[in-house]
Design an enzyme around this catalytic site. Structure first.
Site, PDB file in Angstrom:
ATOM      1  N   HIS A  78       0.832  -1.214   0.000  1.00  0.00           N
ATOM      2  CA  HIS A  78       0.000   0.000   0.000  1.00  0.00           C
ATOM      3  C   HIS A  78       0.865   1.262   0.000  1.00  0.00           C
ATOM      4  O   HIS A  78       0.433   2.322   0.453  1.00  0.00           O
ATOM      5  CB  HIS A  78      -0.946   0.030   1.213  1.00  0.00           C
ATOM      6  CG  HIS A  78      -1.818  -1.173   1.336  1.00  0.00           C
ATOM      7  ND1 HIS A  78      -3.036  -1.281   0.717  1.00  0.00           N
ATOM      8  CD2 HIS A  78      -1.628  -2.343   2.013  1.00  0.00           C
ATOM      9  CE1 HIS A  78      -3.573  -2.453   1.004  1.00  0.00           C
ATOM     10  NE2 HIS A  78      -2.737  -3.121   1.782  1.00  0.00           N
ATOM     11  N   SER A 127      15.339  20.246 -16.812  1.00  0.00           N
ATOM     12  CA  SER A 127      14.223  21.172 -16.934  1.00  0.00           C
ATOM     13  C   SER A 127      14.659  22.397 -17.731  1.00  0.00           C
ATOM     14  O   SER A 127      15.786  22.874 -17.585  1.00  0.00           O
ATOM     15  CB  SER A 127      13.755  21.605 -15.540  1.00  0.00           C
ATOM     16  OG  SER A 127      12.934  22.752 -15.609  1.00  0.00           O
ATOM     17  N   LYS A 150      17.004  20.384 -11.759  1.00  0.00           N
ATOM     18  CA  LYS A 150      16.156  19.216 -11.972  1.00  0.00           C
ATOM     19  C   LYS A 150      16.871  18.107 -12.729  1.00  0.00           C
ATOM     20  O   LYS A 150      17.604  18.337 -13.680  1.00  0.00           O
ATOM     21  CB  LYS A 150      14.890  19.600 -12.744  1.00  0.00           C
ATOM     22  CG  LYS A 150      13.884  20.439 -11.997  1.00  0.00           C
ATOM     23  CD  LYS A 150      13.309  19.720 -10.780  1.00  0.00           C
ATOM     24  CE  LYS A 150      12.447  18.533 -11.158  1.00  0.00           C
ATOM     25  NZ  LYS A 150      11.290  18.908 -11.995  1.00  0.00           N
ATOM     26  N   GLU A 206       9.274   7.619 -17.263  1.00  0.00           N
ATOM     27  CA  GLU A 206       7.923   8.153 -17.399  1.00  0.00           C
ATOM     28  C   GLU A 206       7.349   7.839 -18.783  1.00  0.00           C
ATOM     29  O   GLU A 206       6.158   7.556 -18.930  1.00  0.00           O
ATOM     30  CB  GLU A 206       7.937   9.653 -17.132  1.00  0.00           C
ATOM     31  CG  GLU A 206       8.226   9.987 -15.668  1.00  0.00           C
ATOM     32  CD  GLU A 206       8.423  11.478 -15.425  1.00  0.00           C
ATOM     33  OE1 GLU A 206       8.322  12.264 -16.397  1.00  0.00           O
ATOM     34  OE2 GLU A 206       8.678  11.849 -14.272  1.00  0.00           O
TER      35      GLU A 206
END
Length: 473
Positions: free
Chosen positions: A163, A284, A290, A297
């Protein structure tokens, strides 16, 4: 090439198809990828026509030599331009028109007793037999990378999650192996499709079969198929082998997506268990600090596209009448797109896993005494306390520790004794609070103890050594 459009049909038509229909109908921008298979199928068909007495020696040799020239031409054009500029509607028409240039009227005899229905179905099956073998090798490479990391990093202990909440300590290798077994099952599923895929439709004609004395078995073996399709209508109308592949791709993609999600989470600053190499990260445009896991992704997003293609093709098939319908032409667009997408996803995942760094110290710091609550319950069970009651006692200890503002390792011994005397001495309790001791309890097959993890690695290494993609007969 000539701008004149060569068609395999049209004798009873007075007008050409409209430009808008051609845009919808013409499949050359997609099916040009089948040119090798189309030429191989044509060579085998010419050989069988010649063997059975339906093609003269001169015509056969003209066709054979011509097809070799056509193959060279197309290879060179695709190498230079990446596409074909022919005006024909599909690769079958392109090959035949170019063959006429090299073989003359002999080329007009090649299509004797053959239909584009059985021709196209055979081309696709041939392409899939070769391409699924390449996918097998790509997936096996990912498995090997995961095995290598699991062997090398077997002593790293990390929090395990259920979970998405900290649950129990596990070996990092146990986490990697959980995906290894998923990918191994994917390979086995891919192999299981091969038997149904390796059946040759050529010689089925458009619907009714072949009226000439063609030996379909010899034809199939000549092309490298294991068997032939048993029914001509089934041969030209079934696309179940593509449905199976698209379904398989979506399942494999979902496994890649889940691994990508875990790695994205573990690579975040909040977790910090892993970091990704520059090769498989991006930055970024605004924020210089970043480092984004865009490769993972994109893999995660691609799994939805693979599932969409799988569902889309099943929707195309569900209401079709029997045998061939032009709706089936969409099969190659979805097949090639899913194959390319999945191949790229596998390569990105393999590269990401191979080059990422594991921060074992950060993982160790993320372990907390509360994750050993189950170990405390096992301590009581070993002393004869029923598990359900032991579970309740440990829950009481956790509640008391929270009330006192401490963790269960810091909870005073007298508090444990007040709950249940079977917790034993303070020294007995302290033996529980060891990450290594905790993971080493789970020695059963498939567990996270070192011996159980090593047993999994032995099995997987043996499978990797002894397993290979089945050769075509």
């Amino acid at each position: 090439m000539s701008s004149e459009r060569y068609q395999l049909w049209g004798g009873c038509f007075e007008e050409e198809p409209s430009s808008v229909l051609r845009r919808l109908n013409d499949s050359l921008p997609v099916d040009f990828r089948l040119f090798h298979e189309d030429i191989r199928g044509s060579q085998a068909w010419a050989h069988e026509l010649h063997r059975s007495g339906h093609l003269s020696d001169d015509d056969y040799y003209a066709i054979e030599n011509g097809l070799r020239e056509v193959e060279k031409e197309i290879e060179e054009e695709l190498y230079k331009n990446g596409k074909l500029n022919d005006t024909e509607e599909d690769i079958h028409s392109v090959v035949e028109r170019r063959l006429c240039k090299h073989a003359g009227d002999a080329a007009l005899r090649l299509h004797t007793a053959r239909s584009r229905n059985d021709q196209s179905a055979s081309d696709v099956r041939l392409w899939m037999l070769n391409s699924t073998g390449r996918l097998y090798a790509t997936l096996k490479e990912l498995i090997q990378v995961l095995v290598n990391r699991a062997e090398k990093e077997i002593n790293i202990i990390v929090p395990g999650y259920t979970h998405l909440q900290r649950a129990q300590p596990v070996r990092w290798s146990q986490f990697l192996l959980s995906y290894l077994w998923l990918f191994r099952d994917d390979i086995i599923r891919l192999e299981e499709q091969r038997t149904r895929l390796s059946r040759c439709p050529l010689g089925s004609g458009a619907i009714a079969g072949c009226a000439l004395s063609i030996d379909r078995k010899k034809l199939a073996h000549h092309l490298g198929f294991d068997d032939i399709t048993p029914n001509s209508m089934f041969a030209v109308g079934s696309r179940d082998y593509i449905v199976e592949f698209l379904n398989w791709s979506s399942l494999c993609g979902s496994h890649l997506s889940r691994l990508a999600e875990d790695l994205i989470i573990y690579g975040s600053r909040e977790f910090g268990f892993i970091s990704f190499s520059d090769q498989f990260s991006t930055g970024s445009s605004l924020m210089p600090q970043k480092r984004n896991p865009d490769g993972l992704e994109l893999v995660r997003g691609a799994s939805g596209l693979l599932l969409g293609d799988s569902l889309a093709f099943s929707c195309v098939l569900k209401g079709l009448p029997s045998t061939y319908n032009k709706d089936l032409q969409s099969d190659k667009e979805l097949l090639f797109r899913s194959y390319d997408k999945l191949t790229d996803c596998l390569k990105v995942m393999t590269g990401t896993v191979a080059t990422m760094q594991v921060n074992s110290e950060r993982a160790l710091q993320s372990l907390e005494p509360g994750m050993l609550a189950t170990d405390l319950a096992h301590l009581l069970v070993r002393r004869g306390v029923p598990f359900r009651r032991a579970h309740h006692y440990v829950g009481m200890a956790l509640r008391r520790a929270t009330a006192l503002g401490v963790n269960i390792r810091e909870l005073p011994h007298q508090e444990y004794s007040a709950i249940c005397s079977d917790f034993g001495t303070e020294a007995d309790l302290q033996t529980v609070f060891s990450w290594e001791t905790s993971v080493e309890q789970y020695t059963s097959t498939g567990g996270t103890a070192k011996s159980a993890v090593e047993e999994q690695l032995i099995l997987l290494n043996s499978w990797l050594r002894n397993h290979s993609w089945p050769c075509r007969s």
